[in-house]
Design a protein around this motif. Structure first.
Motif, PDB file in Angstrom:
ATOM      1  N   SER A   1      -6.481   0.899  -2.463  1.00  0.00           N
ATOM      2  CA  SER A   1      -5.929  -0.137  -1.589  1.00  0.00           C
ATOM      3  C   SER A   1      -4.474   0.162  -1.229  1.00  0.00           C
ATOM      4  CB  SER A   1      -6.047  -1.513  -2.252  1.00  0.00           C
ATOM      5  OG  SER A   1      -5.166  -1.650  -3.348  1.00  0.00           O
ATOM      6  N   MET A   2      -3.717   0.640  -2.206  1.00  0.00           N
ATOM      7  CA  MET A   2      -2.311   0.970  -1.954  1.00  0.00           C
ATOM      8  C   MET A   2      -2.189   2.145  -0.981  1.00  0.00           C
ATOM      9  SD  MET A   2      -0.668   0.510  -5.765  1.00  0.00           S
ATOM     10  CE  MET A   2      -0.408  -1.120  -6.480  1.00  0.00           C
ATOM     11  N   GLN A   3      -3.036   3.132  -1.156  1.00  0.00           N
ATOM     12  CA  GLN A   3      -3.035   4.271  -0.247  1.00  0.00           C
ATOM     13  C   GLN A   3      -3.390   3.824   1.166  1.00  0.00           C
ATOM     14  OE1 GLN A   3      -3.324   8.446  -0.687  1.00  0.00           O
ATOM     15  NE2 GLN A   3      -2.126   7.402   0.844  1.00  0.00           N
ATOM     16  N   PHE A   4      -4.344   2.920   1.278  1.00  0.00           N
ATOM     17  CA  PHE A   4      -4.815   2.463   2.577  1.00  0.00           C
ATOM     18  C   PHE A   4      -3.716   1.724   3.344  1.00  0.00           C
ATOM     19  CE2 PHE A   4      -7.750  -0.176   5.300  1.00  0.00           C
ATOM     20  CZ  PHE A   4      -8.313   0.893   5.976  1.00  0.00           C
ATOM     21  N   ILE A   5      -2.962   0.894   2.638  1.00  0.00           N
ATOM     22  CA  ILE A   5      -1.888   0.176   3.341  1.00  0.00           C
ATOM     23  C   ILE A   5      -0.785   1.158   3.737  1.00  0.00           C
ATOM     24  CG2 ILE A   5      -0.302  -0.578   1.511  1.00  0.00           C
ATOM     25  CD1 ILE A   5      -1.797  -2.736   4.332  1.00  0.00           C
ATOM     26  N   ASN A   6      -0.625   2.238   2.990  1.00  0.00           N
ATOM     27  CA  ASN A   6       0.326   3.282   3.402  1.00  0.00           C
ATOM     28  C   ASN A   6      -0.107   3.916   4.723  1.00  0.00           C
ATOM     29  OD1 ASN A   6       2.070   2.980   1.268  1.00  0.00           O
ATOM     30  ND2 ASN A   6       1.302   4.729   0.107  1.00  0.00           N
ATOM     31  N   PHE A   7      -1.395   4.162   4.883  1.00  0.00           N
ATOM     32  CA  PHE A   7      -1.892   4.725   6.154  1.00  0.00           C
ATOM     33  C   PHE A   7      -1.581   3.787   7.312  1.00  0.00           C
ATOM     34  CE2 PHE A   7      -5.541   6.907   3.654  1.00  0.00           C
ATOM     35  CZ  PHE A   7      -4.706   7.968   3.328  1.00  0.00           C
ATOM     36  N   ILE A   8      -1.756   2.496   7.078  1.00  0.00           N
ATOM     37  CA  ILE A   8      -1.501   1.499   8.113  1.00  0.00           C
ATOM     38  C   ILE A   8      -0.004   1.427   8.423  1.00  0.00           C
ATOM     39  CG2 ILE A   8      -1.572  -0.991   8.585  1.00  0.00           C
ATOM     40  CD1 ILE A   8      -4.213  -1.033   6.915  1.00  0.00           C
ATOM     41  N   ARG A   9       0.804   1.426   7.393  1.00  0.00           N
ATOM     42  CA  ARG A   9       2.260   1.340   7.549  1.00  0.00           C
ATOM     43  C   ARG A   9       2.847   2.585   8.200  1.00  0.00           C
ATOM     44  NH1 ARG A   9       5.281   2.242   2.122  1.00  0.00           N
ATOM     45  NH2 ARG A   9       4.687   4.355   2.750  1.00  0.00           N
ATOM     46  N   ASP A  10       2.284   3.762   7.889  1.00  0.00           N
ATOM     47  CA  ASP A  10       2.904   5.036   8.275  1.00  0.00           C
ATOM     48  C   ASP A  10       2.289   5.674   9.516  1.00  0.00           C
ATOM     49  OD1 ASP A  10       4.503   4.709   6.057  1.00  0.00           O
ATOM     50  OD2 ASP A  10       3.345   6.061   4.786  1.00  0.00           O
TER      51      ASP A  10
END
Length: 296
Positions: free
Chosen positions: A159-168
């Motif tokens: 989940s943390m990795q996924f929000i990084n994809f969205i943020r970045d």
């Protein structure tokens, strides 16, 4: 003369790598007991060095493969020429990590060299297993959690990795990468994530982003069921890091186009404040308000 606390010493190089690599993880980790904080630093220094090689501009491909070769030599022989690798290999053995976990991590980092697009969620899930889920598994072993906690540790990492994809999104475009699967873009009538094209289909983009963030929160809700396996002293930093990622997701959900104007990240004081609140069990303002009432 040997100091009785030498076993808690963390090399300054490892600390510096960790500190530079992640504001959220580093500042949250300060609330672990010293022994755990040392092991977390050894893990994230290794992860960050490998990631830095493939994320640099231009990519340091040769250095990455040298790093990988040195790692496998250290596994075989017990020692390498690299402080970061040596510390991780010792940690891997001490905490009985499955060797396949680091193998999968390095495989995902290698994917960042040659794979620039993900067509399906299935492809992305494969990448996230190596780049994030195995890190959750390693953290679970560092904390000596019950094996029943491992599925939740995996999904929290994902989940943390996924929000990084969205943020970045904007940062990844510079690296010529697109982690949001093409099949999802198509569902929302988007042909790419380039800013000039997105601005022609703002409603579609916002709808897609909010849909992805809802998926993220579904994963988080499932991951948080694993909190029951984590001792309170360890839960404070983990919950704090998770809370900060949820904060990031909420900011982006409110205004999805923000990803093109700024990198949404919590400041250090926000992270520390949340950690203290998690330790107290209530917001700071309420804690001091209660104290004030007790004194009256």
């Amino acid at each position: 003369m040997k100091n009785e606390n030498d076993h808690l010493y963390v090399d300054s190089k490892l600390l510096e790598i960790f500190k530079k690599g992640s504001t959220t993880y580093f500042n949250s980790s300060l609330f672990f007991p010293p022994r755990v904080r040392k092991d977390v630093t050894r893990l994230y220094a290794f992860v960050r060095v490998a990631d830095n090689y493939v994320d640099s501009i231009p990519q340091e491909v040769e250095k990455f493969y040298q790093f990988v070769e040195e790692f496998y030599r250290a596994r075989r022989e017990g020692k390498s020429k690299d402080l970061v690798i040596d510390n991780f290999v010792k940690l891997e053995r001490e905490k009985q990590f499955e060797e396949s976990w680091a193998d999968s991590f390095l495989r995902s980092m290698e994917m960042d060299i040659y794979k620039k697009r993900y067509e399906t969620m299935e492809e992305l899930e494969e990448y996230m297993y190596g780049s994030a889920e195995v890190i959750g598994l390693m953290m679970s072993r560092i904390l000596n959690l019950n094996r029943e906690a491992e599925p939740y540790a995996k999904i929290l990492g994902k989940s943390m990795q996924f929000i990084n994809f969205i943020r970045d999104i904007k940062e990844d475009l510079i690296l010529n990468r697109q982690y949001i699967p093409t099949e999802i873009l198509r569902k929302f009538n988007l042909s790419s994530l380039r800013e000039e094209e997105v601005k022609e289909r703002i409603k579609e983009f916002e709808s897609m982003m909010r849909n992805l963030i809802k998926l993220y929160f579904d994963w988080v809700k499932e991951a948080e069921k694993g909190y029951k396996y984590i001792p309170y002293r360890y839960l404070i930093p983990i919950k704090t890091a998770n809370d900060m990622y949820k904060w990031t997701a909420k900011v982006i959900y409110k205004s999805p186009l923000v990803v093109y104007s700024t990198k949404v990240k919590p400041k250090k004081n926000k992270i520390i404040t949340r950690a203290i609140e998690n330790a107290l069990g209530v917001p700071i303002w309420r804690y001091f308000s209660n104290i004030s009432l007790m004194r009256k």
